[in-house]
Design a protein around this motif. Structure first.
Motif, mmCIF file in Angstrom:
data_model
loop_
_atom_site.group_PDB
_atom_site.id
_atom_site.type_symbol
_atom_site.label_atom_id
_atom_site.label_comp_id
_atom_site.label_asym_id
_atom_site.label_seq_id
_atom_site.Cartn_x
_atom_site.Cartn_y
_atom_site.Cartn_z
ATOM 1 N N VAL A 169 0.843 -1.210 0.000
ATOM 2 C CA VAL A 169 0.000 0.000 0.000
ATOM 3 C C VAL A 169 0.869 1.248 0.000
ATOM 4 O O VAL A 169 0.622 2.198 -0.769
ATOM 5 C CB VAL A 169 -0.936 -0.006 1.222
ATOM 6 N N ARG A 170 1.899 1.240 0.813
ATOM 7 C CA ARG A 170 2.790 2.398 0.897
ATOM 8 C C ARG A 170 3.507 2.642 -0.424
ATOM 9 O O ARG A 170 3.630 3.782 -0.884
ATOM 10 C CB ARG A 170 3.797 2.171 2.028
ATOM 11 N N TYR A 171 3.975 1.576 -1.034
ATOM 12 C CA TYR A 171 4.654 1.707 -2.326
ATOM 13 C C TYR A 171 3.674 2.153 -3.413
ATOM 14 O O TYR A 171 3.999 2.992 -4.261
ATOM 15 C CB TYR A 171 5.296 0.378 -2.702
ATOM 16 N N ALA A 172 2.461 1.610 -3.368
ATOM 17 C CA ALA A 172 1.459 1.946 -4.382
ATOM 18 C C ALA A 172 1.049 3.411 -4.303
ATOM 19 O O ALA A 172 0.718 4.026 -5.329
ATOM 20 C CB ALA A 172 0.225 1.050 -4.213
ATOM 21 N N LEU A 173 1.064 3.995 -3.114
ATOM 22 C CA LEU A 173 0.727 5.413 -2.978
ATOM 23 C C LEU A 173 1.729 6.284 -3.736
ATOM 24 O O LEU A 173 1.352 7.278 -4.361
ATOM 25 C CB LEU A 173 0.685 5.807 -1.499
ATOM 26 N N GLY A 174 2.999 5.911 -3.680
ATOM 27 C CA GLY A 174 4.000 6.657 -4.441
ATOM 28 C C GLY A 174 3.811 6.503 -5.936
ATOM 29 O O GLY A 174 3.906 7.474 -6.693
ATOM 30 N N VAL A 175 3.513 5.267 -6.378
ATOM 31 C CA VAL A 175 3.255 5.020 -7.793
ATOM 32 C C VAL A 175 2.029 5.795 -8.256
ATOM 33 O O VAL A 175 1.981 6.304 -9.388
ATOM 34 C CB VAL A 175 3.075 3.509 -8.047
ATOM 35 N N MET A 176 1.045 5.891 -7.388
ATOM 36 C CA MET A 176 -0.191 6.616 -7.706
ATOM 37 C C MET A 176 0.098 8.055 -8.104
ATOM 38 O O MET A 176 -0.370 8.524 -9.157
ATOM 39 C CB MET A 176 -1.119 6.591 -6.488
ATOM 40 N N TRP A 177 0.895 8.774 -7.299
ATOM 41 C CA TRP A 177 1.186 10.174 -7.612
ATOM 42 C C TRP A 177 2.085 10.299 -8.836
ATOM 43 O O TRP A 177 1.895 11.203 -9.661
ATOM 44 C CB TRP A 177 1.830 10.858 -6.405
ATOM 45 N N THR A 178 3.058 9.400 -8.979
ATOM 46 C CA THR A 178 3.929 9.443 -10.159
ATOM 47 C C THR A 178 3.126 9.269 -11.439
ATOM 48 O O THR A 178 3.309 10.002 -12.419
ATOM 49 C CB THR A 178 4.998 8.333 -10.071
ATOM 50 N N THR A 179 2.221 8.300 -11.428
ATOM 51 C CA THR A 179 1.379 8.038 -12.603
ATOM 52 C C THR A 179 0.489 9.230 -12.911
ATOM 53 O O THR A 179 0.349 9.640 -14.074
ATOM 54 C CB THR A 179 0.517 6.792 -12.367
ATOM 55 N N LEU A 180 -0.109 9.796 -11.868
ATOM 56 C CA LEU A 180 -1.037 10.912 -12.077
ATOM 57 C C LEU A 180 -0.314 12.141 -12.613
ATOM 58 O O LEU A 180 -0.845 12.865 -13.471
ATOM 59 C CB LEU A 180 -1.754 11.246 -10.770
ATOM 60 N N ILE A 181 0.899 12.397 -12.125
ATOM 61 C CA ILE A 181 1.674 13.544 -12.613
ATOM 62 C C ILE A 181 1.874 13.438 -14.123
ATOM 63 O O ILE A 181 1.610 14.382 -14.875
ATOM 64 C CB ILE A 181 3.047 13.614 -11.908
ATOM 65 N N VAL A 182 2.335 12.269 -14.567
ATOM 66 C CA VAL A 182 2.605 12.080 -15.990
ATOM 67 C C VAL A 182 1.316 12.152 -16.795
ATOM 68 O O VAL A 182 1.255 12.794 -17.854
ATOM 69 C CB VAL A 182 3.316 10.730 -16.227
ATOM 70 N N ALA A 183 0.267 11.498 -16.310
ATOM 71 C CA ALA A 183 -1.009 11.476 -17.036
ATOM 72 C C ALA A 183 -1.582 12.880 -17.185
ATOM 73 O O ALA A 183 -2.068 13.258 -18.261
ATOM 74 C CB ALA A 183 -2.001 10.572 -16.323
ATOM 75 N N GLU A 184 -1.522 13.668 -16.129
ATOM 76 C CA GLU A 184 -2.086 15.019 -16.181
ATOM 77 C C GLU A 184 -1.218 15.964 -17.002
ATOM 78 O O GLU A 184 -1.714 16.946 -17.554
ATOM 79 C CB GLU A 184 -2.257 15.571 -14.759
ATOM 80 N N THR A 185 0.056 15.677 -17.091
ATOM 81 C CA THR A 185 0.944 16.535 -17.876
ATOM 82 C C THR A 185 0.773 16.293 -19.368
ATOM 83 O O THR A 185 0.806 17.236 -20.171
ATOM 84 C CB THR A 185 2.416 16.285 -17.476
ATOM 85 N N ILE A 186 0.551 15.020 -19.731
ATOM 86 C CA ILE A 186 0.498 14.671 -21.154
ATOM 87 C C ILE A 186 -0.911 14.760 -21.722
ATOM 88 O O ILE A 186 -1.122 15.262 -22.817
ATOM 89 C CB ILE A 186 1.060 13.244 -21.359
ATOM 90 N N SER A 187 -1.878 14.300 -20.995
ATOM 91 C CA SER A 187 -3.225 14.157 -21.568
ATOM 92 C C SER A 187 -4.296 14.657 -20.602
ATOM 93 O O SER A 187 -5.056 13.874 -20.054
ATOM 94 C CB SER A 187 -3.489 12.683 -21.900
ATOM 95 N N SER A 188 -4.343 15.967 -20.415
ATOM 96 C CA SER A 188 -5.331 16.485 -19.487
ATOM 97 C C SER A 188 -5.618 17.950 -19.767
ATOM 98 O O SER A 188 -4.814 18.658 -20.381
ATOM 99 C CB SER A 188 -4.822 16.329 -18.042
ATOM 100 N N ASN A 189 -6.793 18.386 -19.334
ATOM 101 C CA ASN A 189 -7.133 19.807 -19.400
ATOM 102 C C ASN A 189 -7.516 20.342 -18.025
ATOM 103 O O ASN A 189 -8.145 21.386 -17.900
ATOM 104 C CB ASN A 189 -8.267 20.048 -20.400
ATOM 105 N N SER A 190 -7.116 19.589 -16.992
ATOM 106 C CA SER A 190 -7.362 20.007 -15.611
ATOM 107 C C SER A 190 -6.443 19.215 -14.694
ATOM 108 O O SER A 190 -5.849 18.215 -15.104
ATOM 109 C CB SER A 190 -8.832 19.786 -15.225
ATOM 110 N N GLY A 191 -6.333 19.640 -13.444
ATOM 111 C CA GLY A 191 -5.475 18.965 -12.482
ATOM 112 C C GLY A 191 -4.162 19.692 -12.261
ATOM 113 O O GLY A 191 -3.820 20.644 -12.970
#
Length: 270
Positions: free
Chosen positions: A195-217
């Motif tokens: 769970v602790r490791y997955a929380l870090g992966v969660m933010w890393t994934t979201l950063i990249v996703a919102e930077t490349i393919s997003s109009n909010s966040g």
């Protein structure tokens, strides 16, 4: 006299607890102070690296306009929903494969095959299939957190001492009691590491996703600010992500303390 001694001990223990809670924030605060000193002294170009005070002022301005609040809440929503779905799926799969030989033989190697595909490489495919809406970002977060929780849940269950299982059966425990009293408590520390490791992966994934393919966040804010060379907002987004990661880790540690309190008590009694 005894009352005075007790009062002093209570105060000392209270101070110790407060310092213990503050310790995780010491290094971040020191880094921010050094950052401010470096910009003020001219060691860093304030046009390229604005000072923390300048970043804070930018954050206050964006909060007053409602832009910061809106984008942070959107990112939190995406992260929470993605973690809940992906984490639940990873836990169920890990539980199923850890307990059942048939399920393990049927699905484990396939899951391991997909695990070796970098989930961020799926971004082009996800954009084509799902566009840049909420489902795309949430799907990527789901995939990112699924595998750490799956691996740790599976490993935790498979790592249970067989002798403990035999002892439980000797005491007449049925399968449900074996799971609730031996298997799950024994696997819980490893699951919480996942769970602790997955929380870090969660933010890393979201950063990249919102930077490349997003109009909010938050990631979109950073990407948009980069186009206009608005370094205050870029650094503000980085700091926000860092703080959210820090907060997530503190929550994970608190969860570990609450769930594994019995383990600490057992160690103290020994």
């Amino acid at each position: 006299m005894e009352n005075v001694t007790t009062l002093r001990e209570t105060r000392n223990s209270g101070i110790h607890i407060n310092w213990h809670r503050l310790l995780p924030w010491v290094i971040p605060v020191v880094l921010i102070i050094l950052w401010q000193v470096a910009v003020t002294a001219g060691w860093l170009d304030s046009q390229l690296i604005p000072s923390p005070l300048s970043v804070l002022e930018d954050g206050v301005t964006l909060w007053q306009t409602g832009e910061l609040e809106k984008n942070v809440s959107i990112s939190l929503f995406r992260a929470t929903v993605g973690f809940a779905i992906g984490g639940s799926l990873g836990f169920v799969l890990g539980l199923m494969n850890g307990l059942s030989k048939v399920a393990r033989g049927l699905t484990d190697t396939t899951i391991q095959m997909f695990r070796n595909i970098p989930h961020l490489s799926l971004i082009p495919l996800v954009i084509i299939l799902l566009g840049i809406g909420e489902s795309a970002k949430i799907s990527l977060v789901c995939v990112g957190v699924l595998f750490p929780i799956y691996i740790n849940t599976y490993s935790g269950i498979r790592g249970i001492d067989p002798e403990l299982m035999e002892m439980g059966r000797a005491y007449g425990l049925n399968r449900r009691q074996l799971f609730s009293k031996i298997v799950f408590p024994g696997a819980l520390p490893t699951i919480l590491v996942g769970v602790r490791y997955a929380l870090g992966v969660m933010w890393t994934t979201l950063i990249v996703a919102e930077t490349i393919s997003s109009n909010s966040g938050i990631g979109y804010m950073a990407s948009n600010a980069q186009e206009f060379m608005d370094m205050d907002t870029v650094l503000l987004c980085i700091v926000i992500y860092a703080l959210l990661g820090k907060l997530s880790d503190i929550i994970a540690k608190t969860l570990e303390s609450l769930c594994l309190e019995w383990q600490e008590k057992g160690g103290a009694n020994q």
